[in-house]
Design a protein around this motif. Structure first.
Motif, short mmCIF file in Angstrom:
data_model
loop_
_atom_site.label_atom_id
_atom_site.label_comp_id
_atom_site.label_asym_id
_atom_site.label_seq_id
_atom_site.Cartn_x
_atom_site.Cartn_y
_atom_site.Cartn_z
N ALA A 42 0.82 -1.21 0.00
CA ALA A 42 0.00 0.00 0.00
C ALA A 42 0.85 1.26 0.00
N ARG A 43 2.08 1.17 0.55
CA ARG A 43 2.92 2.36 0.66
C ARG A 43 3.74 2.66 -0.59
N VAL A 44 3.66 1.80 -1.60
CA VAL A 44 4.47 2.02 -2.80
C VAL A 44 4.22 3.41 -3.42
N PRO A 45 2.96 3.85 -3.60
CA PRO A 45 2.75 5.19 -4.15
C PRO A 45 3.37 6.28 -3.29
N GLU A 46 3.25 6.15 -1.98
CA GLU A 46 3.85 7.12 -1.06
C GLU A 46 5.37 7.14 -1.21
N GLN A 47 5.96 5.96 -1.37
CA GLN A 47 7.42 5.89 -1.55
C GLN A 47 7.85 6.51 -2.87
N ILE A 48 7.07 6.30 -3.90
CA ILE A 48 7.35 6.92 -5.20
C ILE A 48 7.31 8.44 -5.08
N GLU A 49 6.27 8.96 -4.43
CA GLU A 49 6.12 10.41 -4.28
C GLU A 49 7.26 11.01 -3.48
N ALA A 50 7.84 10.26 -2.56
CA ALA A 50 8.86 10.80 -1.66
C ALA A 50 10.26 10.86 -2.28
N VAL A 51 10.44 10.25 -3.46
CA VAL A 51 11.77 10.22 -4.07
C VAL A 51 12.19 11.62 -4.50
N THR A 52 13.45 11.96 -4.24
CA THR A 52 14.01 13.27 -4.58
C THR A 52 15.03 13.13 -5.72
N PRO A 53 15.41 14.24 -6.36
CA PRO A 53 16.48 14.17 -7.37
C PRO A 53 17.76 13.55 -6.81
N ALA A 54 18.06 13.85 -5.55
CA ALA A 54 19.26 13.28 -4.93
C ALA A 54 19.16 11.76 -4.81
N ASP A 55 17.96 11.23 -4.56
CA ASP A 55 17.77 9.79 -4.47
C ASP A 55 18.06 9.11 -5.81
N VAL A 56 17.55 9.72 -6.89
CA VAL A 56 17.79 9.16 -8.22
C VAL A 56 19.28 9.18 -8.54
N GLN A 57 19.92 10.30 -8.27
CA GLN A 57 21.35 10.42 -8.53
C GLN A 57 22.15 9.40 -7.72
N ARG A 58 21.73 9.17 -6.47
CA ARG A 58 22.44 8.24 -5.61
C ARG A 58 22.38 6.81 -6.15
N VAL A 59 21.18 6.35 -6.58
CA VAL A 59 21.08 4.97 -7.04
C VAL A 59 21.80 4.77 -8.37
N VAL A 60 21.82 5.81 -9.21
CA VAL A 60 22.61 5.70 -10.44
C VAL A 60 24.08 5.48 -10.10
N ARG A 61 24.60 6.30 -9.19
CA ARG A 61 26.00 6.18 -8.81
C ARG A 61 26.28 4.86 -8.09
N GLN A 62 25.34 4.43 -7.27
CA GLN A 62 25.57 3.23 -6.46
C GLN A 62 25.53 1.95 -7.27
N TYR A 63 24.66 1.90 -8.29
CA TYR A 63 24.46 0.65 -9.01
C TYR A 63 24.94 0.68 -10.47
N LEU A 64 24.77 1.79 -11.16
CA LEU A 64 25.07 1.82 -12.59
C LEU A 64 26.48 2.28 -12.92
N LEU A 65 27.25 2.70 -11.91
CA LEU A 65 28.66 2.99 -12.14
C LEU A 65 29.53 1.82 -11.71
N GLN A 66 28.89 0.70 -11.42
CA GLN A 66 29.59 -0.53 -11.05
C GLN A 66 29.84 -1.37 -12.30
N PRO A 67 30.62 -2.46 -12.19
CA PRO A 67 30.83 -3.34 -13.35
C PRO A 67 29.51 -3.80 -13.96
N ALA A 68 29.52 -3.92 -15.28
CA ALA A 68 28.31 -4.27 -16.01
C ALA A 68 28.58 -5.46 -16.93
N LEU A 69 27.49 -6.13 -17.30
CA LEU A 69 27.55 -7.23 -18.25
C LEU A 69 26.93 -6.77 -19.56
N VAL A 70 27.63 -6.98 -20.67
CA VAL A 70 27.10 -6.66 -22.00
C VAL A 70 26.94 -7.95 -22.78
#
Length: 421
Positions: free
Chosen positions: A384-412
């Motif tokens: 039930a809280r998923v919409p609330e969690q979506i609404e609470a996301v900030t630009p800093a949150d998006v930037q953080r997860v990009v840096r935390q997960y997508l700047l790591q080794p990747a498989l192509v």
């Protein structure tokens, strides 16, 4: 701020050990019932066992052959199908309340008395279908990508793995052992949406699916730990040559946390911004519209009970392979270096929550969504809280997860003409 009401679902523990998730919808013309059995591929003794059980479940029981089943289904309002995923197997049904007892009698026959008599024929059919699927360059690229990303884990059971394992499935006894272990009432998570009381549904379930074996199957701790601790330690490229292919199919991806992790919401929004929002997504605008590199380009975020993955896909002319891989890097780096604007983030939130509202318009979709999320480890409160969690996301949150997960080794994963490797 877009408001999404919490689903009015209640949870009941039945005397049989089953769990009932009841969502009342007075206006629903039919009942939607999704019966989940946790485990899915996680419980495969041989890769593909749960998939084979799924395919054969409705094709004959000790009291009905396939023709009789078809005749009975035609005479009822019942529509029933089966499904096997990485985390669960499921039986989905829609029916009129007046046919509840008769429909449950038939479903219970599948649940307790399947014979798997078409086993050998189905094996041959599966082999043919898998080989046909893997003949598609795009399917081959996707298959080898998932297989390698989740290598030596149940989440890596893809078409090619099942094809390799089919010779090891040499007896219907393998299917029956899995079936008898998994298909017990204690394992059932039944999600119901429609115009019926919780009490009436509970009584119908307890009558048709009485208590069985006392021990429910448990996914081994070692399997769970291996999935949760799975990492990529270095960038890796896997290729498959298809000189008859006019395109290069490229998947690039990373491992990310499980479905109920706190980063679910920012990862979902990152996905929407980067490539899941169609015409307005960054990958589409940059790589397709501006550079003309492809017709189809997207990102995908999939979260399971014990792990998740995030990947980018593009189908392009072989000569554009390097440009596309460079474009992937540049778009990821932009998100990592420059916070998304408030406007772009708000658009992404409207996109996710709007699609969620549309998706949950029918009883069938609600039953499936609630049951699948619960089976993957989310409580009703967390769902039930998923919409609330979506609404609470900030630009800093998006930037953080990009840096935390997508700047790591990747498989192509790359499939195309051998000259581009």
């Amino acid at each position: 701020m877009l408001k999404v009401e919490a689903l009015p679902t209640e949870i009941l523990k039945l005397s049989t050990g089953a769990t009932l998730l009841h969502t009342p919808i007075e206006t629903a013309p039919r009942l939607a019932i999704s019966m989940f059995l946790p485990g899915g591929n996680l419980l495969d003794a041989v890769p593909g066992v749960s998939d084979m059980v799924d395919r054969l479940l409705l094709k004959g029981t000790t009291t009905r052959n396939q023709e009789q089943i078809s005749i009975e289904l035609d005479g009822l309002t019942l529509e029933v199908d089966t499904d096997t995923k990485r985390d669960y197997s499921a039986i989905h049904a829609t029916l009129l309340e007046e046919d509840l007892d008769t429909s449950f009698e038939l479903i219970a026959d599948f649940f307790y008395n399947a014979t798997f008599s078409e086993f050998e024929r189905e094996k041959q059919k599966v082999a043919g279908e898998v080989m046909m699927d893997l003949d598609s360059p795009k399917s081959r690229a996707s298959d080898q990508f998932i297989r390698k990303l989740f290598e030596n884990t149940p989440y890596g059971i893809v078409s090619s793995v099942i094809l390799d394992a089919l010779p090891s499935l040499n007896s219907v006894a393998d299917l029956k052992a899995h079936y008898q272990r998994v298909f017990t009432p204690q394992n059932l998570i039944v999600s119901v949406a429609g115009n019926i009381s919780a009490d009436k549904m509970a009584k119908a379930l307890e009558k048709s699916f009485p208590s069985g074996a006392p021990n429910a199957p448990v996914v081994e701790d070692s399997v769970q730990a291996r999935l949760r601790n799975l990492t990529l330690t270095q960038d890796e490229l896997i290729t498959f040559a298809r000189d008859d292919s006019s395109q290069a199919h490229i998947f690039k991806g990373w491992l990310v946390p499980e479905a109920k992790h706190d980063d679910y919401a920012p990862l979902a929004l990152m996905n929407t911004i980067l490539g899941a929002a169609g015409l307005s997504s960054r990958l589409f605008l940059e790589l397709r519209d501006k550079q003309g590199l492809a017709y189809n380009v997207r990102s995908t975020y999939e979260a399971y009970r014990h792990k998740g993955l995030f990947y980018l896909y593009i189908g392009t002319e072989p000569k554009n392979k390097d440009k596309c891989l460079k474009g992937f890097i540049e778009e990821v780096n932009k998100l990592a270096d420059i916070p998304v604007s408030a406007e772009e983030l708000a658009d992404a939130k409207r996109n996710i929550l709007g699609r969620r509202s549309v998706f949950l318009e029918t009883a069938h979709q609600q039953a499936n969504y609630i049951g699948a999320n619960f089976t993957q480890g989310r409580s009703l409160e967390e769902i039930a809280r998923v919409p609330e969690q979506i609404e609470a996301v900030t630009p800093a949150d998006v930037q953080r997860v990009v840096r935390q997960y997508l700047l790591q080794p990747a498989l192509v994963s790359l499939v195309g003409p051998s000259r581009i490797f």
